[in-house]
Design a protein around this motif. Sequence first.
Motif, PDB file in Angstrom:
ATOM      1  N   ILE A 118      -4.019   0.746   9.907  1.00  0.00           N
ATOM      2  CA  ILE A 118      -5.248   1.376   9.444  1.00  0.00           C
ATOM      3  C   ILE A 118      -5.914   0.517   8.369  1.00  0.00           C
ATOM      4  N   ASP A 119      -7.208   0.759   8.145  1.00  0.00           N
ATOM      5  CA  ASP A 119      -7.916   0.098   7.052  1.00  0.00           C
ATOM      6  C   ASP A 119      -7.368   0.592   5.726  1.00  0.00           C
ATOM      7  N   SER A 120      -7.477  -0.261   4.704  1.00  0.00           N
ATOM      8  CA  SER A 120      -6.959   0.110   3.381  1.00  0.00           C
ATOM      9  C   SER A 120      -8.062   0.456   2.407  1.00  0.00           C
ATOM     10  N   ARG A 121      -9.290   0.555   2.896  1.00  0.00           N
ATOM     11  CA  ARG A 121     -10.399   0.892   1.998  1.00  0.00           C
ATOM     12  C   ARG A 121     -10.363   2.375   1.629  1.00  0.00           C
ATOM     13  N   VAL A 122     -10.852   2.685   0.450  1.00  0.00           N
ATOM     14  CA  VAL A 122     -10.930   4.070  -0.012  1.00  0.00           C
ATOM     15  C   VAL A 122     -12.214   4.688   0.510  1.00  0.00           C
ATOM     16  N   GLY A 123     -12.105   5.810   1.169  1.00  0.00           N
ATOM     17  CA  GLY A 123     -13.267   6.465   1.742  1.00  0.00           C
ATOM     18  C   GLY A 123     -13.821   7.562   0.844  1.00  0.00           C
ATOM     19  N   GLU A 124     -14.934   8.149   1.235  1.00  0.00           N
ATOM     20  CA  GLU A 124     -15.565   9.194   0.436  1.00  0.00           C
ATOM     21  C   GLU A 124     -14.703  10.449   0.378  1.00  0.00           C
ATOM     22  N   SER A 179       0.538   1.018   1.690  1.00  0.00           N
ATOM     23  CA  SER A 179       0.528   0.080   0.570  1.00  0.00           C
ATOM     24  C   SER A 179      -0.614  -0.933   0.653  1.00  0.00           C
ATOM     25  N   ILE A 180      -1.074  -1.374  -0.510  1.00  0.00           N
ATOM     26  CA  ILE A 180      -2.077  -2.430  -0.601  1.00  0.00           C
ATOM     27  C   ILE A 180      -1.370  -3.763  -0.799  1.00  0.00           C
ATOM     28  N   GLU A 181      -1.773  -4.773  -0.021  1.00  0.00           N
ATOM     29  CA  GLU A 181      -1.240  -6.130  -0.178  1.00  0.00           C
ATOM     30  C   GLU A 181       0.285  -6.141  -0.139  1.00  0.00           C
ATOM     31  N   GLU A 182       0.861  -5.502   0.860  1.00  0.00           N
ATOM     32  CA  GLU A 182       2.312  -5.494   1.046  1.00  0.00           C
ATOM     33  C   GLU A 182       2.695  -6.764   1.796  1.00  0.00           C
ATOM     34  N   GLU A 240       1.829   2.917  -7.814  1.00  0.00           N
ATOM     35  CA  GLU A 240       0.436   3.006  -7.407  1.00  0.00           C
ATOM     36  C   GLU A 240       0.110   2.099  -6.226  1.00  0.00           C
ATOM     37  N   ARG A 241       0.633   0.846  -6.230  1.00  0.00           N
ATOM     38  CA  ARG A 241       0.299  -0.100  -5.164  1.00  0.00           C
ATOM     39  C   ARG A 241       0.786   0.367  -3.797  1.00  0.00           C
ATOM     40  N   LYS A 242       1.859   1.164  -3.774  1.00  0.00           N
ATOM     41  CA  LYS A 242       2.400   1.658  -2.500  1.00  0.00           C
ATOM     42  C   LYS A 242       1.593   2.834  -1.955  1.00  0.00           C
ATOM     43  N   VAL A 271       3.224   3.519  10.274  1.00  0.00           N
ATOM     44  CA  VAL A 271       1.800   3.504   9.917  1.00  0.00           C
ATOM     45  C   VAL A 271       1.669   2.615   8.684  1.00  0.00           C
ATOM     46  N   ILE A 272       0.946   1.501   8.813  1.00  0.00           N
ATOM     47  CA  ILE A 272       0.759   0.575   7.709  1.00  0.00           C
ATOM     48  C   ILE A 272      -0.712   0.182   7.636  1.00  0.00           C
ATOM     49  N   THR A 273      -1.093  -0.524   6.572  1.00  0.00           N
ATOM     50  CA  THR A 273      -2.484  -0.943   6.421  1.00  0.00           C
ATOM     51  C   THR A 273      -2.661  -2.389   6.867  1.00  0.00           C
ATOM     52  N   ARG A 274      -3.924  -2.780   7.022  1.00  0.00           N
ATOM     53  CA  ARG A 274      -4.227  -4.148   7.456  1.00  0.00           C
ATOM     54  C   ARG A 274      -3.838  -5.193   6.421  1.00  0.00           C
ATOM     55  N   THR A 275      -3.627  -4.786   5.173  1.00  0.00           N
ATOM     56  CA  THR A 275      -3.230  -5.739   4.147  1.00  0.00           C
ATOM     57  C   THR A 275      -1.724  -5.939   4.095  1.00  0.00           C
ATOM     58  N   CYS A 276      -0.987  -5.295   4.978  1.00  0.00           N
ATOM     59  CA  CYS A 276       0.453  -5.513   5.081  1.00  0.00           C
ATOM     60  C   CYS A 276       0.707  -6.747   5.930  1.00  0.00           C
TER      61      CYS A 276
END
Length: 388
Positions: free
Chosen positions: A322-328, A282-285, A208-210, A302-307
Amino acid sequence: MKILHIVTLHTPDHAFGGPTRVALNLSKVQRAHGDDARIMALGDGFDGGLPGEIEGVPAHLFRARHLLPMFEVSGITSGALLLAARRMMRGADLVHVHLMRDLVTLPAALLALALRRPLVVQTHGMVDPTEKRVAQLTDLLGVRKVLRGADAVLHLTEMERRDVNAVAAPVTLTRTVRLVNGVRPQERKPARDPGRPPTVLFLARIQERKRPEDFVAAMPAVLAKYPDARFVLAGPDTGALPGTLELAAKLGVLESLDHVGPLGHEEVLAAGREADVYVLPSIEEPLGVSVLEAMSVGTPAVITRTCGLAPDVAEAGAGRVIDSRVGEDGPNAQKVAQAILELLEPEANAEAGQAAWRLVNDHFTIEAVTQTLRRTYEDVVRRKAAAR
């Protein structure tokens, strides 16, 4: 120098991922430089006997006992491993523990402290402040003592340094050293051929975290422009595969998705060479080895800002962050798709691929990492000897 690396787990499909891969990569280079570097870990999932070496590195593996199954990897242990660790630590010049809150590396680190052996711990982003009661109890019973007593604590990022200090509080750790992950330099692959169907790769533990579902959720938008594109989902399943495949079926993209399962190290590099874009939402990678391996052959990421690699990738232009926030519209679906589409443009792909390859060769080679680590080892051993 005799170096004993202790890590929690090794399996045939490399399900434990980063910590074991880092321990192996470090050991290989250390042995090439004349050190006697060895791996000690639990072994699980093997048919028959446990291997005595892993990729040329001597390995002391012990059958995993699933003492607390509800805690998964954190709940496995082996009394035989801990007994052997005592003996092997006495003959080692330095003990390097790849620490997590578990029943292998934590007691091993405590044992090294009790034996007064030179001790380096590396947390790989796995020790951070938490609200979980069991983890808080584990910190109270041993993690804080290890962090405070270790001769050096290695951290990947500034965030990780702050996290381990928060766990060790109120003591502020003074012997922290930044050590990034490193990979072997690779030959850069040719630029993307716009005449062939593009390939997009997700290669990591399917958990899930990935965020493998973010990868699948981005597929329809990419397929709208590249209907013959292939999406490769690679890595061992650690719980998220059924939901990921179910989402692919729901979105009608299952036929464009190749689930290839876990890959060996050479297969990982080969998959990176075949891919045009690597995606890890991934979140908090902390500092993903799989990201570095993809970039090492010239594949943009392509990675998130929390990497932990986000600042490096952004500054070098080695992919998209990219941002890691969940969008609508779902978890990052549009952001992931937009980043993939940008990097599939031939000019952008060539520029980002070259930047990715240069970034790894300039800052994240295993040789450079082991040189930093060697200086840390020598300082630890010297200080330990002077204190006796």
